[in-house]
Design a protein around this motif. Structure first.
Motif, PDB file in Angstrom:
ATOM      1  N   MET A 101      19.072  23.511  -2.609  1.00 37.10           N
ATOM      2  CA  MET A 101      18.926  24.966  -2.628  1.00 37.10           C
ATOM      3  C   MET A 101      18.313  25.349  -3.983  1.00 37.10           C
ATOM      4  N   ASP A 102      17.751  26.557  -4.055  1.00 40.50           N
ATOM      5  CA  ASP A 102      17.188  27.026  -5.330  1.00 40.50           C
ATOM      6  C   ASP A 102      18.250  26.979  -6.419  1.00 40.50           C
ATOM      7  N   GLY A 103      17.828  26.543  -7.594  1.00 38.24           N
ATOM      8  CA  GLY A 103      18.723  26.580  -8.751  1.00 38.24           C
ATOM      9  C   GLY A 103      19.737  25.453  -8.803  1.00 38.24           C
TER      10      GLY A 103
ATOM     11  N   GLY B 132      19.151  22.355  -9.432  1.00 39.35           N
ATOM     12  CA  GLY B 132      18.887  21.430 -10.536  1.00 39.35           C
ATOM     13  C   GLY B 132      17.917  20.303 -10.244  1.00 39.35           C
ATOM     14  N   LYS B 133      16.966  20.541  -9.350  1.00 35.55           N
ATOM     15  CA  LYS B 133      15.975  19.486  -9.078  1.00 35.55           C
ATOM     16  C   LYS B 133      15.175  19.178 -10.343  1.00 35.55           C
ATOM     17  N   ASP B 134      14.712  20.258 -10.983  1.00 39.21           N
ATOM     18  CA  ASP B 134      13.865  20.055 -12.170  1.00 39.21           C
ATOM     19  C   ASP B 134      14.604  19.290 -13.263  1.00 39.21           C
ATOM     20  N   SER B 135      15.859  19.671 -13.490  1.00 41.65           N
ATOM     21  CA  SER B 135      16.559  19.014 -14.596  1.00 41.65           C
ATOM     22  C   SER B 135      16.950  17.583 -14.221  1.00 41.65           C
TER      23      SER B 135
ATOM     24  N   TRP C  95       0.328  15.463   6.947  1.00 37.40           N
ATOM     25  CA  TRP C  95      -0.970  15.070   6.390  1.00 37.40           C
ATOM     26  C   TRP C  95      -0.974  15.105   4.855  1.00 37.40           C
ATOM     27  N   ARG C  96      -0.542  16.224   4.321  1.00 33.17           N
ATOM     28  CA  ARG C  96      -0.590  16.347   2.849  1.00 33.17           C
ATOM     29  C   ARG C  96       0.483  15.470   2.195  1.00 33.17           C
ATOM     30  N   VAL C  97       1.550  15.221   2.934  1.00 28.15           N
ATOM     31  CA  VAL C  97       2.663  14.441   2.393  1.00 28.15           C
ATOM     32  C   VAL C  97       2.267  12.967   2.282  1.00 28.15           C
TER      33      VAL C  97
ATOM     34  N   TYR D 203      10.592  17.621   4.203  1.00 24.61           N
ATOM     35  CA  TYR D 203      11.800  18.234   4.776  1.00 24.61           C
ATOM     36  C   TYR D 203      11.705  19.758   4.805  1.00 24.61           C
ATOM     37  N   GLU D 204      10.868  20.331   3.931  1.00 22.51           N
ATOM     38  CA  GLU D 204      10.670  21.783   3.994  1.00 22.51           C
ATOM     39  C   GLU D 204      10.179  22.196   5.382  1.00 22.51           C
ATOM     40  N   ASP D 205       9.524  21.265   6.048  1.00 18.70           N
ATOM     41  CA  ASP D 205       8.950  21.577   7.361  1.00 18.70           C
ATOM     42  C   ASP D 205       9.989  21.641   8.476  1.00 18.70           C
ATOM     43  N   VAL D 206      11.239  21.271   8.133  1.00 19.01           N
ATOM     44  CA  VAL D 206      12.346  21.529   9.070  1.00 19.01           C
ATOM     45  C   VAL D 206      13.431  22.374   8.397  1.00 19.01           C
TER      46      VAL D 206
ATOM     47  N   ASN E  38       9.453  16.375  -5.339  1.00 23.89           N
ATOM     48  CA  ASN E  38      10.252  17.551  -5.642  1.00 23.89           C
ATOM     49  C   ASN E  38      10.007  18.537  -4.502  1.00 23.89           C
ATOM     50  N   ARG E  39      10.948  18.641  -3.567  1.00 23.35           N
ATOM     51  CA  ARG E  39      10.726  19.171  -2.221  1.00 23.35           C
ATOM     52  C   ARG E  39       9.795  18.205  -1.508  1.00 23.35           C
ATOM     53  N   SER E  40       9.635  18.393  -0.215  1.00 24.50           N
ATOM     54  CA  SER E  40       8.992  17.328   0.548  1.00 24.50           C
ATOM     55  C   SER E  40       8.671  17.789   1.962  1.00 24.50           C
TER      56      SER E  40
ATOM     57  N   PHE F 242      12.542  32.725 -12.676  1.00 27.86           N
ATOM     58  CA  PHE F 242      13.171  33.628 -11.712  1.00 27.86           C
ATOM     59  C   PHE F 242      12.126  34.206 -10.771  1.00 27.86           C
ATOM     60  N   GLU F 243      12.460  34.147  -9.491  1.00 21.51           N
ATOM     61  CA  GLU F 243      11.561  34.757  -8.512  1.00 21.51           C
ATOM     62  C   GLU F 243      12.409  35.613  -7.592  1.00 21.51           C
ATOM     63  N   SER F 244      11.914  36.821  -7.316  1.00 16.30           N
ATOM     64  CA  SER F 244      12.719  37.696  -6.452  1.00 16.30           C
ATOM     65  C   SER F 244      12.888  37.056  -5.076  1.00 16.30           C
TER      66      SER F 244
ATOM     67  N   SER G 162       5.215  18.003  -6.570  1.00 18.64           N
ATOM     68  CA  SER G 162       6.057  19.164  -6.272  1.00 18.64           C
ATOM     69  C   SER G 162       5.406  19.909  -5.117  1.00 18.64           C
ATOM     70  N   PHE G 163       6.093  19.941  -4.000  1.00 19.21           N
ATOM     71  CA  PHE G 163       5.507  20.566  -2.812  1.00 19.21           C
ATOM     72  C   PHE G 163       5.801  22.057  -2.778  1.00 19.21           C
ATOM     73  N   LYS G 164       4.739  22.823  -2.724  1.00 16.58           N
ATOM     74  CA  LYS G 164       4.833  24.285  -2.602  1.00 16.58           C
ATOM     75  C   LYS G 164       4.478  24.647  -1.166  1.00 16.58           C
ATOM     76  N   ALA G 165       4.509  25.942  -0.869  1.00 16.04           N
ATOM     77  CA  ALA G 165       4.100  26.354   0.473  1.00 16.04           C
ATOM     78  C   ALA G 165       2.673  25.879   0.719  1.00 16.04           C
ATOM     79  N   PRO G 166       2.398  25.299   1.864  1.00 19.32           N
ATOM     80  CA  PRO G 166       1.064  24.750   2.121  1.00 19.32           C
ATOM     81  C   PRO G 166      -0.017  25.832   2.107  1.00 19.32           C
ATOM     82  N   CYS G 167      -1.176  25.471   1.567  1.00 17.06           N
ATOM     83  CA  CYS G 167      -2.278  26.437   1.510  1.00 17.06           C
ATOM     84  C   CYS G 167      -3.197  26.234   2.714  1.00 17.06           C
TER      85      CYS G 167
HETATM   86  P1  ATP Z   1      12.207  26.130  -9.082  1.00 20.49           P
HETATM   87  O1  ATP Z   1      13.590  25.554  -8.972  1.00 20.49           O
HETATM   88  O2  ATP Z   1      11.624  25.954 -10.448  1.00 20.49           O
HETATM   89  O3  ATP Z   1      12.118  27.533  -8.582  1.00 20.49           O
HETATM   90  P2  ATP Z   1      10.915  25.316  -6.679  1.00 20.49           P
HETATM   91  O4  ATP Z   1      10.910  23.950  -6.089  1.00 20.49           O
HETATM   92  O5  ATP Z   1      11.787  26.331  -6.027  1.00 20.49           O
HETATM   93  O6  ATP Z   1      11.282  25.200  -8.184  1.00 20.49           O
HETATM   94  P3  ATP Z   1       8.835  27.155  -6.289  1.00 20.49           P
HETATM   95  O7  ATP Z   1       7.394  27.161  -6.666  1.00 20.49           O
HETATM   96  O8  ATP Z   1       9.715  28.240  -6.773  1.00 20.49           O
HETATM   97  O9  ATP Z   1       9.432  25.759  -6.721  1.00 20.49           O
HETATM   98  O10 ATP Z   1       9.001  27.100  -4.716  1.00 20.49           O
HETATM   99  C1  ATP Z   1       8.238  26.332  -3.871  1.00 20.49           C
HETATM  100  C2  ATP Z   1       8.293  27.046  -2.547  1.00 20.49           C
HETATM  101  O11 ATP Z   1       7.459  26.367  -1.638  1.00 20.49           O
HETATM  102  C3  ATP Z   1       9.700  27.045  -1.955  1.00 20.49           C
HETATM  103  O12 ATP Z   1      10.070  28.354  -1.602  1.00 20.49           O
HETATM  104  C4  ATP Z   1       9.541  26.193  -0.709  1.00 20.49           C
HETATM  105  O13 ATP Z   1      10.388  26.579   0.354  1.00 20.49           O
HETATM  106  C5  ATP Z   1       8.083  26.375  -0.391  1.00 20.49           C
HETATM  107  N1  ATP Z   1       7.571  25.279   0.437  1.00 20.49           N
HETATM  108  C6  ATP Z   1       7.471  23.987   0.124  1.00 20.49           C
HETATM  109  N2  ATP Z   1       7.013  23.267   1.183  1.00 20.49           N
HETATM  110  C7  ATP Z   1       6.823  24.141   2.185  1.00 20.49           C
HETATM  111  C8  ATP Z   1       6.376  24.034   3.525  1.00 20.49           C
HETATM  112  N3  ATP Z   1       6.035  22.853   4.036  1.00 20.49           N
HETATM  113  N4  ATP Z   1       6.294  25.146   4.260  1.00 20.49           N
HETATM  114  C9  ATP Z   1       6.644  26.341   3.745  1.00 20.49           C
HETATM  115  N5  ATP Z   1       7.079  26.530   2.485  1.00 20.49           N
HETATM  116  C10 ATP Z   1       7.170  25.443   1.710  1.00 20.49           C
END
Ligand code: ATP
Ligand code: MG
Length: 276
Positions: free
Chosen positions: A74-76, A78-81, A114-116, A134-137, A130-132, A201-203, A99-104
């Motif tokens: 969950m957010d916060g 401690g993945k980063d630390s 594919w990207r993974v 698994y975000e896709d489920v 860092n995320r993976s 911090f993100e809203s 570090s996987f973010k929301a796919p573009c």
């Molecule tokens: P921090 O703890 O520093 O906030 P973080 O891992 O939360 O690190 P962010 O950039 O805040 O990094 O968040 C990444 C966002 O990308 C998350 O909200 C996550 O759910 C989202 N994300 C990652 N992979 C996918 C995906 N496959 N589909 C949709 N959203 C994704």
């Protein structure tokens, strides 16, 4: 040579056994200390990370196999630390961190793996996610980003994908950093209180927090469905950060020691070579 005070401690206690239909995270402690003493564990942690660095170097030299570590939380939580503390002491040259973010746009134009797959560690490397996938489920399921008919089938695709990686020479370790909702509040509050942490911090984190129950259920299902013999999930109690670090390091060392990595034999006789 390498000496661990708690070598006998069984990290298996924290492994999710394959075949569970669903797990109840409420039954897993978030603030466990594993019966360890903090000062001792911190001292041992230094030994463990030194050993991990040694194992990583051997794997790099061997150049035949790789390790993939998946971190979800969950957010916060401690993945980063965790990344900084446990993997910071390793040689960056043998590490690949994604570090996987929301796919573009162009990522969304392909299947979810594919990207993974493109970031799976090459032979010799320790890859950290860092995320993976698994975000896709997780977020995808909770937020309904694709129809249920699609995300439902992804558990099986994930298990098969990970089996493919294992069959091709990757050892997989998956860690869920487990914290309570109260602990998350504290951590998010810290991001507000400390100007040096405002950037973190993100809203959106509050919107996700409001969906805590849904995320938790999604985690429970995902972990139960995808903890296999060769790609196990560990539920890491993460509210005591010193124990979290110790446990992740210990899991890593135990896993990599079991790989029996050998330095390659030289194809020359070093004694016969004279450097002038
Ligand atoms: P921090 O703890 O520093 O906030 P973080 O891992 O939360 O690190 P962010 O950039 O805040 O990094 O968040 C990444 C966002 O990308 C998350 O909200 C996550 O759910 C989202 N994300 C990652 N992979 C996918 C995906 N496959 N589909 C949709 N959203 C994704
Ligand atoms: Mg975030």
């Amino acid at each position: 040579m390498w000496r661990y005070y708690h070598a006998a401690m069984d990290t298996d206690l924290y492994r999710v056994k394959p075949g569970a239909k669903q797990i109840d995270l409420g039954e897993w402690a978030t603030n466990d200390n594993g019966g360890l003493d903090r000062a001792e564990a911190e001292a041992e942690f230094a030994t463990l990370t030194a050993r991990l660095a040694d194992l990583q170097e051997r794997m790099y030299a061997e150049g035949k196999r790789s390790v993939l570590v998946v971190l979800q939380a969950m957010d916060g939580a401690g993945k980063d630390s965790t990344i900084k503390s446990v993997f910071g002491p390793l040689n960056p040259q043998g590490l690949s961190l994604t570090s996987f973010k929301a796919p573009c746009g162009h990522e969304l134009a392909h299947d979810f793996l594919w990207r993974v797959h493109a970031h799976a560690p090459a032979r010799g490397y320790l890859g950290l996610f860092n995320r993976s996938h698994y975000e896709d489920v997780l977020v995808v399921r909770v937020r309904g980003l694709v129809p249920e008919s699609r995300w439902k089938k992804r558990y099986a695709h994930i298990v098969n994908f990970e089996e493919l990686l294992v069959d091709e020479g990757t050892t997989i370790v998956k860690c869920y950093l487990h914290v309570s909702r109260d602990y998350q509040r504290e951590r998010l509050q810290k991001r507000l209180d400390d100007p040096a942490k405002h950037w973190k911090f993100e809203s959106n984190d509050l919107k996700e927090r409001a969906l805590w129950k849904d995320y938790r259920e999604a985690f429970e299902v995902a972990v139960a469905k995808t903890s296999t013999k060769t790609a196990p999930w560990y539920i890491v109690p993460s509210e005591k950060r010193w124990f979290r670090n110790w446990l992740v390091a210990k899991i890593m060392v135990d896993t990599m020691e079991a790989m029996d990595i050998k330095l390659p034999e030289p194809d020359f006789d070093p004694k016969s070579i004279v450097i002038t």
